[in-house]
Write a protein that holds these residues in place. Structure first.
Motif, PDB file in Angstrom:
ATOM      1  N   GLY A   1      -7.258  13.613  18.880  1.00 11.57           N
ATOM      2  CA  GLY A   1      -6.307  14.463  18.187  1.00 11.57           C
ATOM      3  C   GLY A   1      -6.102  14.002  16.760  1.00 11.57           C
ATOM      4  N   PHE A   2      -4.960  14.394  16.199  1.00 12.63           N
ATOM      5  CA  PHE A   2      -4.659  14.068  14.808  1.00 12.63           C
ATOM      6  C   PHE A   2      -3.797  12.806  14.739  1.00 12.63           C
ATOM      7  CE2 PHE A   2      -5.937  18.417  13.976  1.00 12.63           C
ATOM      8  CZ  PHE A   2      -6.564  18.292  12.746  1.00 12.63           C
ATOM      9  N   SER A   3      -4.179  11.937  13.817  1.00 10.72           N
ATOM     10  CA  SER A   3      -3.412  10.727  13.546  1.00 10.72           C
ATOM     11  C   SER A   3      -2.932  10.773  12.105  1.00 10.72           C
ATOM     12  CB  SER A   3      -4.284   9.476  13.767  1.00 10.72           C
ATOM     13  OG  SER A   3      -3.606   8.307  13.349  1.00 10.72           O
ATOM     14  N   HIS A   4      -1.739  10.242  11.883  1.00 15.44           N
ATOM     15  CA  HIS A   4      -1.169  10.186  10.539  1.00 15.44           C
ATOM     16  C   HIS A   4      -1.000   8.713  10.171  1.00 15.44           C
ATOM     17  CE1 HIS A   4      -0.215  14.507  10.691  1.00 15.44           C
ATOM     18  NE2 HIS A   4       0.081  14.273  11.966  1.00 15.44           N
ATOM     19  N   GLU A   5      -1.639   8.297   9.080  1.00 18.09           N
ATOM     20  CA  GLU A   5      -1.613   6.909   8.652  1.00 18.09           C
ATOM     21  C   GLU A   5      -1.099   6.838   7.220  1.00 18.09           C
ATOM     22  OE1 GLU A   5      -5.532   5.372   9.172  1.00 18.09           O
ATOM     23  OE2 GLU A   5      -5.657   5.971  11.287  1.00 18.09           O
ATOM     24  N   ALA A   6      -0.224   5.882   6.958  1.00 24.11           N
ATOM     25  CA  ALA A   6       0.364   5.763   5.622  1.00 24.11           C
ATOM     26  C   ALA A   6       0.617   4.301   5.306  1.00 24.11           C
ATOM     27  CB  ALA A   6       1.666   6.551   5.532  1.00 24.11           C
ATOM     28  N   THR A   7       0.475   3.970   4.015  1.00 24.07           N
ATOM     29  CA  THR A   7       0.762   2.627   3.517  1.00 24.07           C
ATOM     30  C   THR A   7       1.477   2.749   2.185  1.00 24.07           C
ATOM     31  OG1 THR A   7      -1.234   1.735   4.569  1.00 24.07           O
ATOM     32  CG2 THR A   7      -0.197   0.400   2.860  1.00 24.07           C
ATOM     33  N   ALA A   8       2.615   2.093   2.060  1.00 27.73           N
ATOM     34  CA  ALA A   8       3.369   2.073   0.806  1.00 27.73           C
ATOM     35  C   ALA A   8       3.387   0.644   0.276  1.00 27.73           C
ATOM     36  CB  ALA A   8       4.795   2.568   1.028  1.00 27.73           C
ATOM     37  N   ARG A   9       3.239   0.512  -1.060  1.00 27.59           N
ATOM     38  CA  ARG A   9       3.258  -0.805  -1.705  1.00 27.59           C
ATOM     39  C   ARG A   9       4.330  -0.812  -2.793  1.00 27.59           C
ATOM     40  NH1 ARG A   9      -2.717  -2.151  -3.611  1.00 27.59           N
ATOM     41  NH2 ARG A   9      -2.347  -0.212  -4.757  1.00 27.59           N
ATOM     42  N   TYR A  10       4.982  -1.975  -2.903  1.00 25.64           N
ATOM     43  CA  TYR A  10       6.050  -2.116  -3.892  1.00 25.64           C
ATOM     44  C   TYR A  10       5.977  -3.526  -4.468  1.00 25.64           C
ATOM     45  CZ  TYR A  10      10.721  -2.177  -5.980  1.00 25.64           C
ATOM     46  OH  TYR A  10      11.776  -2.273  -6.861  1.00 25.64           O
ATOM     47  N   LEU A  11       6.130  -3.633  -5.781  1.00 23.07           N
ATOM     48  CA  LEU A  11       6.061  -4.924  -6.464  1.00 23.07           C
ATOM     49  C   LEU A  11       7.242  -5.041  -7.416  1.00 23.07           C
ATOM     50  CD1 LEU A  11       4.497  -7.547  -7.177  1.00 23.07           C
ATOM     51  CD2 LEU A  11       3.259  -6.217  -8.885  1.00 23.07           C
ATOM     52  N   HIS A  12       8.005  -6.142  -7.284  1.00 27.34           N
ATOM     53  CA  HIS A  12       9.146  -6.381  -8.172  1.00 27.34           C
ATOM     54  C   HIS A  12       9.409  -7.879  -8.234  1.00 27.34           C
ATOM     55  CE1 HIS A  12      13.216  -6.265  -9.855  1.00 27.34           C
ATOM     56  NE2 HIS A  12      12.919  -5.038 -10.264  1.00 27.34           N
ATOM     57  N   PRO A  13       9.735  -8.422  -9.409  1.00 30.00           N
ATOM     58  CA  PRO A  13       9.954  -9.879  -9.523  1.00 30.00           C
ATOM     59  C   PRO A  13      11.044 -10.406  -8.608  1.00 30.00           C
ATOM     60  CG  PRO A  13       9.751  -8.883 -11.704  1.00 30.00           C
ATOM     61  CD  PRO A  13       9.827  -7.750 -10.730  1.00 30.00           C
ATOM     62  N   LEU A  14      12.032  -9.575  -8.277  1.00 32.37           N
ATOM     63  CA  LEU A  14      13.152 -10.052  -7.469  1.00 32.37           C
ATOM     64  C   LEU A  14      12.849 -10.078  -5.981  1.00 32.37           C
ATOM     65  CD1 LEU A  14      16.172  -8.309  -9.266  1.00 32.37           C
ATOM     66  CD2 LEU A  14      15.342 -10.659  -9.526  1.00 32.37           C
ATOM     67  N   VAL A  15      11.906  -9.272  -5.519  1.00 35.27           N
ATOM     68  CA  VAL A  15      11.622  -9.200  -4.086  1.00 35.27           C
ATOM     69  C   VAL A  15      10.157  -9.456  -3.751  1.00 35.27           C
ATOM     70  CG1 VAL A  15      13.548  -7.641  -3.639  1.00 35.27           C
ATOM     71  CG2 VAL A  15      11.311  -6.686  -4.201  1.00 35.27           C
ATOM     72  N   GLY A  16       9.296  -9.656  -4.750  1.00 35.55           N
ATOM     73  CA  GLY A  16       7.895  -9.932  -4.491  1.00 35.55           C
ATOM     74  C   GLY A  16       7.086  -8.675  -4.236  1.00 35.55           C
ATOM     75  N   SER A  17       5.941  -8.850  -3.623  1.00 36.24           N
ATOM     76  CA  SER A  17       5.072  -7.709  -3.297  1.00 36.24           C
ATOM     77  C   SER A  17       5.259  -7.347  -1.828  1.00 36.24           C
ATOM     78  CB  SER A  17       3.610  -8.057  -3.578  1.00 36.24           C
ATOM     79  OG  SER A  17       3.175  -9.110  -2.749  1.00 36.24           O
ATOM     80  N   TRP A  18       5.404  -6.045  -1.580  1.00 30.15           N
ATOM     81  CA  TRP A  18       5.629  -5.527  -0.236  1.00 30.15           C
ATOM     82  C   TRP A  18       4.562  -4.507   0.106  1.00 30.15           C
ATOM     83  CZ3 TRP A  18       9.614  -6.583   3.347  1.00 30.15           C
ATOM     84  CH2 TRP A  18      10.575  -7.487   2.908  1.00 30.15           C
TER      85      TRP A  18
END
Length: 784
Positions: free
Chosen positions: A279-296
């Protein structure tokens, strides 16, 4: 006020750096093209070799710091006529304005409007850009230009094209009307894009096509009313090329990723995926970078009502999912470091059913769930972490959870001939979902070392006291809730360096002989009332000769009275200092039985000496290496383990790897496990300038069958590449010690992956590259 400077001469003069065509009808595509042999060595990269040449920009060394609009205009021709407000030039017209160059047969320059009209064999140059046409209008103030029946070359992008009308606006964007563009070398039109209009933004590295069709060998294969594609590797919002494949676990598998470049420090990738039998799969990845919290990085996948999974497991939920969170940060003047690595799946079969990007993901037996915070002091390293695993095998229990674990370690600078304090403490709280003993453990050690070092050798005596204590929850197998153990430990590690000049195969060599002795003493304490939370017996190798413990973890303080003897010899090239050969061999001699074991019922180890362990490395050339290791048991006169890998990379992207691995399980650890003996072969082999074959085999000698094999073929030209990959592997639903290859439930799975790359635009099928990196040691996908 700018002035119009006119320099008129009576003979045609060519401007420095302008290339002159022997045949003016060859066009812009060949005007700056140089075959590989004519390209300077420093510029002869992989793309140049593959394409048989490259575009050489004659203005590549021009100073671009000053805009040409701020420069005066210098015009030259064989004849000229100056009227009020205008100047007309005929015969070999050449105009210079800063780093801008222009040539034509005839030109009319408007001195008041600072513009010009030109006709005949027009060539307009700027660094990285060549425009050519029949007639042109140019605004010198803004840099705007329009050319009819034009051709163009973008040197850095290795792209060329044609247009009925070519316009460049004041922002430097090229507008191609009724034109085409390709990455291919001149006179090679394997693929191109035709469009009613193309916008080429070289500053942003982005191309936009309207009413575009992609042609392969002049045959249209794709149409889109709007198409946007990158001209370099900068991030930008848009559709990425799809992944396409097929395997026996899911059938046809297509994914079409969409990338959202939301801001310079965060983005999102969404990939709808169709799997024929699921069937159908939904895949997602979000990235965030900030000096106060690092890379996510936060991602996940969801497939509703997996049809194939419902057939295999009708009683389970058919909605399947995967989530992951990863974070890395460095804060407080690089004193604090944080790490999160958390993955969780809906069921134990998710990774091998739905993660088709690599074999490593299919082999996983557990998903890590970790959070960690480190304090990096000048002398102290303090770590706080929480860790657990999700088992991906029905027959393996989950490891203990560390919720939390706090460690503190004093790090001396190790200055020779000064005492180095040893201070380490670790508090761990272990939990479990199973009916096993749980509780807290405190481990500590304290002592000192006195490192000594000379040009001819080293000596490092060490003395410390190790202690472990527990606070256990009530459990029938452990009547004492607070067992503890302490033991003193002392060691002396020393080595000498002898060297001499010699010759080997006619080369001057520095040969070294490096004997090493390591004495270790640790007192015996009864520890049968202690649990085993995170400890295991270490695999014996040459490096194990010089370790102070034979266990991982801190649940056992091993007893020892032993002497390790090791010998290493090296051959080092006397001219360039490159190590070409080394060999090491060693053994441990035991002066007493080792009574501390992991299991309560395990007998003491009473052999008088260890296996013989050795390592070898041979590097006769920079592109050829052999590495190996072996462990031989003198008591049984058998090899306990051995492995060797030979790698040959002679250049031209050729890779050849041949390996062998053997392991005989120790009866003290697992009496039911079979010997494992495998041979490995992998290669990436060019057959010609364009054709390559590749493959890998992991062959089980005890089963006389291939456990994993991958074969493929690749066609790689200057401007496009296609790969076809076929993969076979065994999917064992259990991870027990015995592998029965005659078991009907042990299925051989198959997968087919296709990868197509239109160079300069990108391509689809990245799973093929991932599998090749996984199975061919040293493979790196070519940038061109």
């Amino acid at each position: 006020m700018k002035t119009l400077c006119l320099a008129v001469t009576l003979a045609t003069q060519s401007l420095p750096g302008l290339a002159q065509d022997s045949n003016p009808d060859t066009g812009a595509a060949t005007r700056d093209w140089a075959s590989t042999g004519d390209v300077p060595e420093a510029l002869r990269d992989a793309r140049c070799i593959k394409c048989g040449g490259t575009y050489l920009d004659p203005l590549r060394n021009e100073d671009r710091s000053k805009s040409p609009e701020r420069s005066d205009i210098d015009a030259r021709s064989t004849s000229s006529e100056i009227r009020e407000g205008t100047a007309e030039f005929t015969g070999g017209v050449e105009v210079t304005q800063g780093y801008r160059r222009l040539s034509a047969d005839r030109a009319t320059l408007d001195r008041d409007q600072r513009s010009g009209d030109m006709e005949g064999n027009i060539v307009l140059r700027e660094p990285g850009l060549l425009l050519q046409g029949d007639s042109a209008h140019i605004e010198s103030e803004s840099g705007e230009a329009s050319l009819t029946n034009s051709q163009f070359v973008l040197h850095a992008q290795h792209m060329r094209g044609t247009a009925d009308l070519l316009e460049r606006d004041s922002e430097g964007i090229l507008h191609v009307h009724n034109g085409r563009i390709t990455y291919c070398a001149p006179e090679d039109n394997d693929w191109m894009i035709r469009a009613s209009e193309l916008e080429l933004d070289t500053e942003e590295g982005l191309a936009t096509a309207y009413h575009a069709r992609i042609e392969v060998a002049d045959i249209p294969v794709f149409y889109s009313p709007w198409l946007q594609f990158p001209m370099d590797d900068r991030r930008r919002t848009g559709f990425l090329w799809p992944d396409f494949g097929s395997d026996t676990k899911g059938g046809v598998d297509i994914s079409v990723p969409v990338y959202f470049n939301l801001a310079p420090n965060y983005d999102l990738l969404y990939a709808p995926r169709y799997i024929e039998e699921r069937g159908f799969s939904h895949e997602a990845t979000a990235r965030y970078l900030h000096p106060l919290v690092g890379s996510w990085e936060v991602g996940g996948a969801w497939i509703s009502d997996d049809k194939s999974y419902a057939d295999d497991f009708p009683d389970d939920s058919h909605d399947r999912w995967l989530m992951l969170v990863r974070q890395k940060g460095l804060f407080a003047d690089n004193r604090l470091r944080s790490t999160i690595d958390y993955s969780k799946a809906s069921d134990v079969n998710y990774m091998k059913d739905l993660d088709s990007s690599s074999l490593d993901s299919r082999r996983r037996t557990a998903l890590l769930q970790l959070g960690s915070l480190d304090y990096l002091g000048d002398r102290w390293l303090v770590n706080l972490e929480a860790q657990q695993f999700q088992s991906l095998a029905d027959d393996i229990s989950n490891d203990y959870k560390k919720l939390p674990q706090l460690s503190a370690n004093y790090r001396p600078d190790g200055t020779p001939f000064e005492f180095s304090p040893i201070v380490f403490a670790q508090y761990s709280n272990f939990d479990s979902d199973d009916n096993r003993v749980t509780g807290a453990r405190l481990y500590s050690e304290a002592g000192a070392a006195y490192p000594m070092q000379w040009s001819y050798g080293f000596l490092r005596p060490t003395a410390k006291y190790r202690y472990v204590t527990y606070d256990l929850n009530d459990h029938a197998s452990f009547p004492d809730n607070n067992p503890d153990t302490g033991s003193p430990m002392a060691s002396v590690d020393g080595g000498l360096f002898f060297d001499r000049m010699t010759t080997l195969v006619g080369k001057n060599m520095l040969q070294t002989v490096e004997p090493r002795l390591y004495y270790l003493y640790s007192g015996y304490e009864e520890q049968t009332d202690q649990p085993d939370f995170d400890s295991a017996e270490l695999t014996f190798t040459y490096n194990q000769l010089f370790r102070e413990t034979r266990f991982s973890g801190h649940d056992r303080i091993d007893d020892a009275n032993q002497l390790s003897v090791g010998l290493t010899s090296r051959f080092i090239d006397a001219e360039d200092g490159r190590e070409e050969f080394y060999a090491s061999i060693g053994q441990i001699f035991y002066f007493r039985d080792r009574e501390v074991r992991l299991g309560r019922a395990q007998p003491p180890l009473d052999n008088g000496d260890s296996e013989l362990a050795g390592e070898i490395g041979f590097f006769p050339m920079e592109n050829f290496s052999i590495r190996g290791s072996a462990v031989w048991d003198p008591y049984s006169d058998q090899m306990n383990s051995s492995n060797v890998i030979a790698s040959y990379t002679p250049g031209g992207n050729t890779i050849v790897n041949v390996g062998y691995n053997y392991r005989r399980p120790l009866t003290t650890i697992n009496e039911n496990q079979n010997d494992t003996e495998q041979a490995h072969f992998s290669t990436y082999l060019p057959l010609s300038r364009n054709w390559r074959v590749f493959g890998a085999i992991n062959y089980s000698m005890e089963a006389n069958t291939s456990v994993e094999d991958m074969f493929g073929v690749e066609y790689d030209s200057c401007c496009w590449k296609v790969r076809l990959l076929h993969l076979r592997y065994y999917d064992n639903d259990t991870t027990g010690p015995l592998t029965d290859f005659n078991d009907p439930q042990l299925e051989r799975e198959k997968s087919i992956q296709i990868q197509i790359v239109l160079k300069g635009m990108g391509g689809f099928g990245n799973r093929a590259s991932s599998l090749m990196r996984d199975m061919i040691r040293g493979f790196v996908d070519s940038e061109y």
